[in-house]
Motif scaffolding. Structure first.
Motif, mmCIF file in Angstrom:
data_model
loop_
_atom_site.group_PDB
_atom_site.id
_atom_site.type_symbol
_atom_site.label_atom_id
_atom_site.label_comp_id
_atom_site.label_asym_id
_atom_site.label_seq_id
_atom_site.Cartn_x
_atom_site.Cartn_y
_atom_site.Cartn_z
ATOM 1 N N ALA A 38 0.846 -1.196 0.000
ATOM 2 C CA ALA A 38 0.000 0.000 0.000
ATOM 3 C C ALA A 38 0.878 1.241 0.000
ATOM 4 O O ALA A 38 1.953 1.253 0.611
ATOM 5 C CB ALA A 38 -0.920 0.023 1.226
ATOM 6 N N SER A 51 1.599 6.590 -9.737
ATOM 7 C CA SER A 51 0.750 5.614 -10.406
ATOM 8 C C SER A 51 1.141 5.448 -11.869
ATOM 9 O O SER A 51 1.126 4.336 -12.412
ATOM 10 C CB SER A 51 -0.714 6.048 -10.315
ATOM 11 N N SER A 56 1.103 -0.898 -11.351
ATOM 12 C CA SER A 56 0.582 -2.010 -10.546
ATOM 13 C C SER A 56 0.646 -1.747 -9.049
ATOM 14 O O SER A 56 0.218 -2.585 -8.247
ATOM 15 C CB SER A 56 1.350 -3.299 -10.871
ATOM 16 N N PRO A 58 -0.305 -0.677 -5.448
ATOM 17 C CA PRO A 58 -1.602 -0.488 -4.783
ATOM 18 C C PRO A 58 -1.665 0.846 -4.030
ATOM 19 O O PRO A 58 -1.092 0.995 -2.950
ATOM 20 C CB PRO A 58 -1.689 -1.676 -3.825
#
Length: 330
Positions: A38, A51, A56, A58
């Protein structure tokens, strides 16, 4: 056959320079000791940038979601936010790996360290540096002999450095930023780790531009029994970032140059690098990999070489005393 342990679930708070470096260290290698589960940053632009580069990865809605998803939380946000995130992580039973300084308020940092114990560490990469390991070996082999003096010099063409321009809002502010907190702290940690406790400080810092961080510092103190002279300057070199940590003794001298290169003084008075010395751009990923291995050990309650919270607090005490131009007891 015993299976290797699965990668440690690591959450990251902060998508700035250090957060991105850590991502590169994790995602840019095979069989990394951690996996990023995360990431969150309060800035939408930072999240979009990360991002786009790591599609990929999270991304989550807030810091609480980072804590919930991870076993260890890496805090790479600006200093004023460090302790809030660290306390939340510890309260949830997670370990903490934090950028320095621990806090912008020393009293809060002291309270946190007293509470946290051994459940956290601070990212001083010299703890895992190959160049530092070479220095330590040379010192142990007698290359310096009786240690007589240590000289620390840091210099910058400008501050913040060019690659830090996006973070200038806090990196050039007197409350959180400045090269003493950002750079000198690493060399204070190195001095503390190799030579002993830092004490007996006399220092002066100059803030010639209102509302901006320091442009010069001068200090003398002791690391263990060794007298230390520190000099830091902005604007007196054309180099973006130049530093030396030089330990001299009756038998010789060794130094660390430009973050990573271990050098030893020869009979001709010149310093020569170790045969296997690597420049910082090549040495940094190796040190970060070793740091991550230490994060795994720390989280699992095993011995590690990372900078402890206590060591980081001792460094911060000296840093803030330098910036205050004050004196600490001997």
């Amino acid at each position: 056959m015993r299976q290797p342990p699965s990668p440690l679930p690591l959450g990251i708070i902060g998508a700035g320079i250090m957060g991105e470096r850590m991502l590169n260290a994790v995602l840019g290698q095979d069989e990394a000791p951690v996996r990023v589960v995360a990431l969150w940053d309060p800035d939408p632009a930072a999240r979009e940038r990360i991002s786009a580069r790591f599609p990929s990865l999270p991304l989550v809605a807030d810091a609480a979601a980072v804590v919930a998803a991870s076993e260890c939380v890496y805090i790479a946000s600006p200093p004023a936010s460090h302790l809030g995130h660290a306390r939340a992580a510890l309260a949830a039973g997670r370990s903490v790996f934090c950028e320095k300084p621990l806090a912008v308020d020393l009293a809060e940092a002291r309270d946190f360290v007293a509470m946290a114990g051994d459940r956290g560490a601070v990212n001083f990469p010299f703890a895992s540096s190959l160049g530092v390991a070479t220095l330590a070996r040379w010192i142990a082999e007698g290359a310096v002999g009786t240690q007589q003096r240590l000289t620390i010099e840091v210099a910058f063409a400008r501050w913040p450095r060019g690659w830090q321009a996006d973070a200038a809002g806090w990196l050039d502010a007197p409350q959180e930023g400045g090269f003493t907190r950002e750079v000198v702290s690493h060399f204070l940690f190195l001095s503390r780790r190799l030579l002993g406790p830092l004490r007996g400080l006399r220092a002066q810092a100059r803030f010639p531009e209102p509302g901006r961080s320091e442009r010069a510092v001068d200090a003398d103190f002791r690391a263990g029994a060794v007298p230390v002279v520190l000099r830091g300057r902005v604007g007196e070199t054309t180099l973006d970032d130049h530093n030396t940590w030089t330990l001299e003794g009756e038998a010789g001298a060794v130094r660390l140059r430009d973050w990573a290169i271990a050098e030893r003084r020869g009979p001709d008075g010149r310093f020569a690098p170790a045969p296997d010395a690597l420049p910082n751009e090549r040495a940094r990923p190796i040190a970060l990999r070793r740091q991550l291995e230490g994060v795994v050990r720390m989280t699992r309650g095993e011995s590690h070489a990372l900078a402890t919270l206590t060591e980081a607090l001792e460094v911060q005490e000296i840093v803030e005393a330098i910036l205050a131009g004050g004196m600490t007891g001997r």
